[in-house]
Design a protein around this motif. Structure first.
Motif, PDB file in Angstrom:
ATOM      1  N   ASP A 321      14.181 -28.700 -47.261  1.00 41.29           N
ATOM      2  CA  ASP A 321      13.709 -29.577 -48.434  1.00 41.29           C
ATOM      3  C   ASP A 321      14.904 -30.079 -48.862  1.00 41.29           C
ATOM      4  OD1 ASP A 321      12.691 -30.753 -50.817  1.00 41.29           O
ATOM      5  OD2 ASP A 321      11.608 -28.952 -51.163  1.00 41.29           O
ATOM      6  N   ALA A 322      15.198 -31.401 -48.493  1.00 40.76           N
ATOM      7  CA  ALA A 322      16.554 -31.922 -49.137  1.00 40.76           C
ATOM      8  C   ALA A 322      16.560 -32.309 -50.660  1.00 40.76           C
ATOM      9  CB  ALA A 322      16.566 -33.504 -48.340  1.00 40.76           C
ATOM     10  N   ALA A 323      15.201 -32.901 -51.227  1.00 42.81           N
ATOM     11  CA  ALA A 323      14.796 -32.819 -52.493  1.00 42.81           C
ATOM     12  C   ALA A 323      15.154 -31.767 -53.212  1.00 42.81           C
ATOM     13  CB  ALA A 323      13.633 -33.100 -53.020  1.00 42.81           C
ATOM     14  N   ALA A 324      15.078 -30.379 -52.766  1.00 43.82           N
ATOM     15  CA  ALA A 324      15.458 -29.198 -53.490  1.00 43.82           C
ATOM     16  C   ALA A 324      16.701 -29.074 -53.821  1.00 43.82           C
ATOM     17  CB  ALA A 324      14.625 -27.840 -52.832  1.00 43.82           C
ATOM     18  N   VAL A 325      17.547 -29.468 -52.981  1.00 38.70           N
ATOM     19  CA  VAL A 325      19.345 -29.513 -53.433  1.00 38.70           C
ATOM     20  C   VAL A 325      19.667 -30.780 -53.758  1.00 38.70           C
ATOM     21  CG1 VAL A 325      19.657 -27.866 -51.646  1.00 38.70           C
ATOM     22  CG2 VAL A 325      19.629 -30.226 -50.878  1.00 38.70           C
ATOM     23  N   GLY A 326      18.709 -31.599 -54.353  1.00 35.80           N
ATOM     24  CA  GLY A 326      19.279 -32.779 -55.242  1.00 35.80           C
ATOM     25  C   GLY A 326      19.267 -33.933 -54.292  1.00 35.80           C
ATOM     26  N   LEU A 327      19.206 -33.918 -52.993  1.00 35.64           N
ATOM     27  CA  LEU A 327      19.483 -35.178 -52.249  1.00 35.64           C
ATOM     28  C   LEU A 327      18.099 -36.063 -51.787  1.00 35.64           C
ATOM     29  CD1 LEU A 327      22.173 -33.432 -50.104  1.00 35.64           C
ATOM     30  CD2 LEU A 327      22.786 -35.025 -52.004  1.00 35.64           C
ATOM     31  N   GLU A 331      20.171 -39.042 -47.199  1.00 36.79           N
ATOM     32  CA  GLU A 331      21.352 -38.683 -47.598  1.00 36.79           C
ATOM     33  C   GLU A 331      21.915 -37.125 -46.977  1.00 36.79           C
ATOM     34  OE1 GLU A 331      21.272 -40.653 -52.214  1.00 36.79           O
ATOM     35  OE2 GLU A 331      20.508 -38.490 -51.906  1.00 36.79           O
ATOM     36  N   LEU A 332      20.859 -36.261 -46.914  1.00 34.38           N
ATOM     37  CA  LEU A 332      21.347 -35.107 -46.396  1.00 34.38           C
ATOM     38  C   LEU A 332      21.418 -35.218 -44.998  1.00 34.38           C
ATOM     39  CD1 LEU A 332      21.539 -31.995 -46.546  1.00 34.38           C
ATOM     40  CD2 LEU A 332      18.974 -31.601 -46.320  1.00 34.38           C
ATOM     41  N   SER A 333      20.715 -35.941 -44.410  1.00 33.75           N
ATOM     42  CA  SER A 333      20.826 -36.169 -42.678  1.00 33.75           C
ATOM     43  C   SER A 333      22.315 -36.706 -42.600  1.00 33.75           C
ATOM     44  CB  SER A 333      19.923 -37.235 -42.403  1.00 33.75           C
ATOM     45  OG  SER A 333      20.247 -37.382 -40.892  1.00 33.75           O
ATOM     46  N   ALA A 334      22.831 -37.583 -43.202  1.00 32.33           N
ATOM     47  CA  ALA A 334      24.178 -38.326 -43.260  1.00 32.33           C
ATOM     48  C   ALA A 334      25.025 -37.169 -43.566  1.00 32.33           C
ATOM     49  CB  ALA A 334      24.113 -39.557 -44.038  1.00 32.33           C
ATOM     50  N   ARG A 335      25.006 -36.506 -44.492  1.00 33.44           N
ATOM     51  CA  ARG A 335      25.950 -35.476 -44.928  1.00 33.44           C
ATOM     52  C   ARG A 335      25.897 -34.356 -43.738  1.00 33.44           C
ATOM     53  NH1 ARG A 335      26.628 -33.235 -50.834  1.00 33.44           N
ATOM     54  NH2 ARG A 335      26.815 -35.234 -52.148  1.00 33.44           N
ATOM     55  N   VAL A 354       5.086 -35.641 -49.084  1.00 34.80           N
ATOM     56  CA  VAL A 354       5.793 -34.235 -48.413  1.00 34.80           C
ATOM     57  C   VAL A 354       6.747 -34.427 -47.602  1.00 34.80           C
ATOM     58  CG1 VAL A 354       5.103 -32.182 -47.773  1.00 34.80           C
ATOM     59  CG2 VAL A 354       3.382 -33.175 -49.142  1.00 34.80           C
ATOM     60  N   ALA A 355       6.634 -35.245 -46.445  1.00 39.31           N
ATOM     61  CA  ALA A 355       7.356 -35.489 -45.342  1.00 39.31           C
ATOM     62  C   ALA A 355       8.776 -36.211 -45.890  1.00 39.31           C
ATOM     63  CB  ALA A 355       6.635 -36.265 -44.285  1.00 39.31           C
ATOM     64  N   GLY A 356       8.646 -37.003 -46.519  1.00 36.04           N
ATOM     65  CA  GLY A 356       9.754 -37.820 -47.009  1.00 36.04           C
ATOM     66  C   GLY A 356      10.815 -37.216 -47.547  1.00 36.04           C
ATOM     67  N   ARG A 357      10.805 -36.029 -48.211  1.00 34.95           N
ATOM     68  CA  ARG A 357      11.728 -35.062 -48.907  1.00 34.95           C
ATOM     69  C   ARG A 357      12.433 -34.152 -48.048  1.00 34.95           C
ATOM     70  NH1 ARG A 357       9.611 -32.441 -53.851  1.00 34.95           N
ATOM     71  NH2 ARG A 357      11.179 -30.771 -53.514  1.00 34.95           N
ATOM     72  N   HIS A 358      11.963 -33.872 -46.683  1.00 33.75           N
ATOM     73  CA  HIS A 358      12.497 -33.104 -45.790  1.00 33.75           C
ATOM     74  C   HIS A 358      13.313 -33.850 -44.702  1.00 33.75           C
ATOM     75  CE1 HIS A 358       9.154 -30.809 -47.754  1.00 33.75           C
ATOM     76  NE2 HIS A 358       9.970 -29.635 -47.366  1.00 33.75           N
ATOM     77  N   VAL A 359      14.268 -32.828 -43.989  1.00 31.48           N
ATOM     78  CA  VAL A 359      14.839 -33.149 -42.630  1.00 31.48           C
ATOM     79  C   VAL A 359      14.337 -32.094 -41.705  1.00 31.48           C
ATOM     80  CG1 VAL A 359      16.913 -34.085 -43.874  1.00 31.48           C
ATOM     81  CG2 VAL A 359      16.935 -31.741 -43.187  1.00 31.48           C
ATOM     82  N   ARG A 360      14.438 -32.302 -40.494  1.00 36.98           N
ATOM     83  CA  ARG A 360      13.702 -31.583 -39.518  1.00 36.98           C
ATOM     84  C   ARG A 360      14.934 -30.792 -38.759  1.00 36.98           C
ATOM     85  NH1 ARG A 360      10.643 -33.462 -33.951  1.00 36.98           N
ATOM     86  NH2 ARG A 360      12.691 -34.784 -33.965  1.00 36.98           N
ATOM     87  N   LEU A 361      14.865 -29.492 -38.404  1.00 38.60           N
ATOM     88  CA  LEU A 361      15.821 -28.919 -37.594  1.00 38.60           C
ATOM     89  C   LEU A 361      15.011 -28.188 -36.428  1.00 38.60           C
ATOM     90  CD1 LEU A 361      17.226 -26.738 -40.602  1.00 38.60           C
ATOM     91  CD2 LEU A 361      18.056 -28.982 -39.847  1.00 38.60           C
TER      92      LEU A 361
END
Length: 384
Positions: A321-327, A331-335, A354-361
């Motif tokens: 959850d990228a939004a949970a760390v303020g990104l 943005e998180l994917s790029a970082r 829901v999907a839009g705030r996450h990155v997939r591992l």
């Protein structure tokens, strides 16, 4: 270029862009894709090699699949569901499981019809609904006790649908539907008159000894269920590009026509390899592969302990959850790539809120040893 309304809302999958940015640097953890380094079944390799050497399978006939593979699919479905499928009239072979989706949608929906999916869901399902001219109707997944759950209350609000297009375990979340979930799905299908289009590509990749429930075993669903399967995930045969569609004879008559005009048929050599995998009495290494994927998944969870990553019930990936760390997810994917040397796809095309705030591992192509410094990489990406 002339406008085309089919493409007005279709989003790029995002995977290719991340892969291109990662390049070929061997230090980058490749968590963006759905390839795997777990080898395919030796029986499949041997059968495919033999077919190439002997020249068998160099044909595009029959247009809906070789009888030996159609029979193997019907036998596999009988083992999973207890149902009989006539190999000639109720099974169609396709060029991978995703190539089965469009002909099935074209056969079951009219333009503008609602199709129910979860948020998040596989972009290859979500965006194909849009391309088909149907309309996605998303039901959210929620996090409960650190795991994804289907929002059955939201599902109960669905009053109109031509089809429900669902996976279990599902990409990208790894959610597994419980018996109660499938019963709620059956009620929704009965209420709306919808088909259930069930993507079973990962059905046996289940973690923690959880029960595997096929929807055809649930009251009210067998006569409504169209099953899409493939050898890509469970059998690690991604490059073979072999999938299938199976379902009630009446709708399959329509699907057969759509499938023929969509891709004609998958390669004969690959079909013979797939038939060998499905018929392997030793199980084609599926249980061993699942154990390896669980070890990788558990390593990811252990490495990211205390961070907002959601446990998967099965499959090849989990979500952070990228939004949970303020990104934002992009943005998180790029970082992650720039600072942590991790390639991970933002889920912006894989659903909505829901999907839009996450990155997939994705852990299917990275062994436990390579994942052992995942936390250090994440910490580097999240600093500052």
């Amino acid at each position: 270029m002339r406008p085309n309304s089919r493409f007005a809302q279709v989003q790029p999958i995002g995977l290719d862009e991340v892969a291109a940015a990662a390049g070929t640097d061997p230090d980058v953890l490749r968590l963006e894709n759905l390839d795997t380094d777990v080898p395919p079944p030796p029986v499949a390799v041997a059968a495919t090699t033999r077919a190439l050497a002997e020249g068998t399978g160099n044909s595009w006939l029959p247009l809906t699949g070789l009888p030996v593979l159609c029979e193997a699919v019907a036998a596999e479905l009988h083992r999973r569901t207890g149902l009989e499928h006539d190999p000639l009239s109720q099974v169609v072979i396709t060029s991978g499981g995703t190539s089965a989706v469009m002909p099935t949608l074209l056969a079951t929906t009219e333009p503008g019809d609602p199709v129910v999916l979860t948020d998040p869901t596989y972009a290859g399902l979500f965006q194909r609904v849009r391309l088909s001219g149907a309309r996605p109707r998303l039901v959210p997944l929620t996090v409960d006790g650190g795991r994804w759950r289907l929002d059955r209350d939201a599902l109960g609000q669905v009053r109109e649908a031509a089809a429900l297009l669902l996976m279990s375990p599902s990409m990208p979340s790894g959610v597994i539907f419980s018996l109660e979930d499938w019963q709620a799905i059956a009620e929704t299908c009965a209420r709306t008159g919808a088909y259930l289009i069930y993507d079973a590509a990962m059905e046996r990749i289940v973690f923690d000894g959880q029960p595997r429930i096929n929807p055809c075993q649930v009251d009210g669903l067998a006569e409504r269920t169209i099953t899409i399967g493939s050898v890509s995930k469970e059998y690690r045969m991604i490059g073979w590009r072999i999938g299938w569609i199976a379902g009630p004879a009446d709708i399959m008559a329509r699907i057969r026509v759509a499938a023929i005009y969509n891709t004609t048929v998958a390669g004969g050599y690959a079909q013979l390899g797939a038939a060998a995998a499905l018929a392997d009495p030793a199980g084609a290494g599926v249980d061993e592969a699942v154990a390896e994927y669980q070890a990788r998944h558990d390593t990811v969870l252990a490495q990211l302990s205390g961070l907002p990553v959601v446990r998967a019930g099965g499959g090849w990936s989990c979500l952070f959850d990228a939004a949970a760390v303020g990104l934002t997810a992009p943005e998180l994917s790029a970082r992650l790539l720039e600072k942590g040397r991790i390639a991970a796809t933002p889920m912006t095309a894989w659903g909505e809120a829901v999907a839009g705030r996450h990155v997939r591992l994705v852990f299917s192509a990275e062994p436990v040893k390579r994942l052992s410094d995942l936390r250090a990489r994440f910490d580097a990406a999240l600093e500052g």
